[in-house]
Design a protein around this motif. Sequence first.
Motif, PDB file in Angstrom:
ATOM      1  N   ILE A  56      33.531  88.477 -24.760  1.00 23.46           N
ATOM      2  CA  ILE A  56      32.805  87.243 -24.847  1.00 23.46           C
ATOM      3  C   ILE A  56      32.835  86.520 -23.760  1.00 23.46           C
ATOM      4  CG2 ILE A  56      33.368  84.902 -25.982  1.00 23.46           C
ATOM      5  CD1 ILE A  56      34.824  86.645 -28.305  1.00 23.46           C
ATOM      6  N   LEU A  57      33.859  86.580 -22.781  1.00 26.65           N
ATOM      7  CA  LEU A  57      33.718  86.058 -21.500  1.00 26.65           C
ATOM      8  C   LEU A  57      32.524  86.358 -20.712  1.00 26.65           C
ATOM      9  CD1 LEU A  57      37.295  85.604 -20.533  1.00 26.65           C
ATOM     10  CD2 LEU A  57      35.994  84.010 -21.869  1.00 26.65           C
ATOM     11  N   GLU A  58      32.408  87.692 -20.732  1.00 23.88           N
ATOM     12  CA  GLU A  58      31.195  88.515 -20.231  1.00 23.88           C
ATOM     13  C   GLU A  58      30.135  88.009 -20.353  1.00 23.88           C
ATOM     14  OE1 GLU A  58      32.077  92.643 -19.511  1.00 23.88           O
ATOM     15  OE2 GLU A  58      33.669  92.323 -18.013  1.00 23.88           O
ATOM     16  N   ALA A  59      29.830  87.833 -21.958  1.00 23.56           N
ATOM     17  CA  ALA A  59      28.328  87.578 -22.707  1.00 23.56           C
ATOM     18  C   ALA A  59      28.054  86.217 -22.013  1.00 23.56           C
ATOM     19  CB  ALA A  59      28.534  87.536 -23.966  1.00 23.56           C
ATOM     20  N   ILE A  60      29.012  85.179 -21.929  1.00 18.46           N
ATOM     21  CA  ILE A  60      28.659  84.036 -21.340  1.00 18.46           C
ATOM     22  C   ILE A  60      28.528  84.076 -19.627  1.00 18.46           C
ATOM     23  CG2 ILE A  60      29.909  81.745 -20.829  1.00 18.46           C
ATOM     24  CD1 ILE A  60      31.692  82.403 -23.262  1.00 18.46           C
ATOM     25  N   ALA A  88      21.929  84.279 -26.572  1.00 18.40           N
ATOM     26  CA  ALA A  88      21.448  82.952 -26.469  1.00 18.40           C
ATOM     27  C   ALA A  88      22.515  81.742 -26.252  1.00 18.40           C
ATOM     28  CB  ALA A  88      20.505  82.633 -27.598  1.00 18.40           C
ATOM     29  N   ALA A  89      22.263  80.889 -25.666  1.00 15.48           N
ATOM     30  CA  ALA A  89      23.118  79.489 -25.584  1.00 15.48           C
ATOM     31  C   ALA A  89      22.361  78.416 -25.805  1.00 15.48           C
ATOM     32  CB  ALA A  89      23.641  79.562 -24.125  1.00 15.48           C
ATOM     33  N   ARG A 145      26.548  78.510 -12.060  1.00 10.40           N
ATOM     34  CA  ARG A 145      27.853  78.704 -11.177  1.00 10.40           C
ATOM     35  C   ARG A 145      28.923  79.431 -11.914  1.00 10.40           C
ATOM     36  NH1 ARG A 145      29.843  74.591  -8.581  1.00 10.40           N
ATOM     37  NH2 ARG A 145      30.617  75.964  -6.997  1.00 10.40           N
ATOM     38  N   TYR A 146      29.135  79.585 -13.331  1.00 10.64           N
ATOM     39  CA  TYR A 146      30.212  79.861 -14.032  1.00 10.64           C
ATOM     40  C   TYR A 146      30.553  81.321 -13.355  1.00 10.64           C
ATOM     41  CZ  TYR A 146      32.038  82.112 -17.932  1.00 10.64           C
ATOM     42  OH  TYR A 146      32.858  83.391 -18.949  1.00 10.64           O
ATOM     43  N   ALA A 184      35.918  80.643 -16.407  1.00  9.84           N
ATOM     44  CA  ALA A 184      36.771  81.261 -17.385  1.00  9.84           C
ATOM     45  C   ALA A 184      38.057  81.791 -16.740  1.00  9.84           C
ATOM     46  CB  ALA A 184      36.158  82.351 -18.193  1.00  9.84           C
ATOM     47  N   LEU A 185      39.091  81.860 -17.314  1.00  5.26           N
ATOM     48  CA  LEU A 185      40.356  82.257 -16.989  1.00  5.26           C
ATOM     49  C   LEU A 185      40.937  83.302 -17.815  1.00  5.26           C
ATOM     50  CD1 LEU A 185      42.419  79.133 -15.878  1.00  5.26           C
ATOM     51  CD2 LEU A 185      41.857  81.054 -14.103  1.00  5.26           C
TER      52      LEU A 185
END
Length: 430
Positions: A47-51, A96-97, A180-181, A315-316
């Motif tokens: 999920i973090l990688e999809a973001i 999608a976001a 920049r995420y 993300a952490l």
Amino acid sequence: KEKDGYLPEEYIKKIEIFRFKSIKDLSLDFGRVNIFVGGNGAGKSNILEAIGLISAALNRGLGDSDLIKKGIRLTPVELMKASFKSDKVAASFEIAAQFSEGVEYRCNLLSKENDPLLRFHSESCSFEGVKQFGRSGNGSTVQGNSIKTLLEKDRGMWDQIKVAYSFPASLTKQCDEFGRYAIYTPQTDILRGSRSGLIDTAPFGLHGEGLPSALAKVVARMHNEKNKSFKELIHRALSLSFLPGWTNSVKVGKIDAKLISRGIQDKNSDMVYFIDRFMNTKRNTLSVYDSSEGTLFLLFIALLLAHEDSPKYFALDNVDSALNPLMTRLLIERIIEFVEKVCSDNVPFGPKQIFLTSHNPTSLDAFDLFNPDQRIFIVNRDKEGSTCVTRLEAPSGMTRDEWRVQAQGKNLSQLWLEGKIEGINGIGAI
């Protein structure tokens, strides 16, 4: 202010993920601070990688170096697509976001065998319901007009057109800031200097590279800050590293051969030192190599919160690494408090939105189920093996007192350990 929340600044409200790794079809609505908990291999990091892929698409693009800077694992591209036994393997996956300021973005990414790169099949971005730019097999458009510019298929369209056209200020700010995420995963050997690494992402490397220079800059900013509230906020962040209790002072200085281990790789750079408040003053200065692992992780996160060059979204992964249960809860409480302060007081530095993963039950105790800006997501796999996510929230219409009665006075960590939170341990679902 929004009801029970912070000022309505920019943040990512919703993400939809289709056919990516272990995710078949997933839609998530986010708050300001979001945590994903669940069994090992359930899909939390996916999920973090999809973001991160949305961010990469709105930044430079999908090349290996672009993904590495985001903290995305360099999986062979053909393995990025979901491939469940019950389904035919598709040619692409889609993410999608939806953002709070009326910005919506969607990309469909080709993932072919024998092709080392991800490539854009289509992109689309709109602002307040009006399409601003997009591309597909039928060509590319900007604000309703076709363009003849030949776009690179592994490079994001936004990065290729933003300087040539005029876009709404809110859209430009949202795309650039979210671009920049990054996913941060501090590593002990890098934090201690026994292994070096590249600093590809501001304000320091994803794993702790460049910690001394980052600390020096934050400390200098704190001393020079004229706004008393901002100065106190920076100090509040730095004090995270003092939570274990054995130190109340940290500094940056030149390497002293008497104070560092032979295992330090770079003996020419500056060094972070902690002062042990219990030790004799002649022997109370410890380098990062001899300091506790948990203290280093706390300093890393403190600098990520307070540094002016940190991304507004990050993300952490495994926020509880090297921390005991109480410290995990205290850390997350401070993170939530910091984000709330940044958003409510219009602070010019600090994150607007954070995504966390954890395996520690006490991480849940830091969250308020009645605050929509604090969200807990339980991640597991269904019978087909697809990642599924359930938001843990207070029952609709129930008051805090009624919730306490229903929970028999137990906190969320106790309910987790007693198996009262369905799916959180990742067992029994498959």
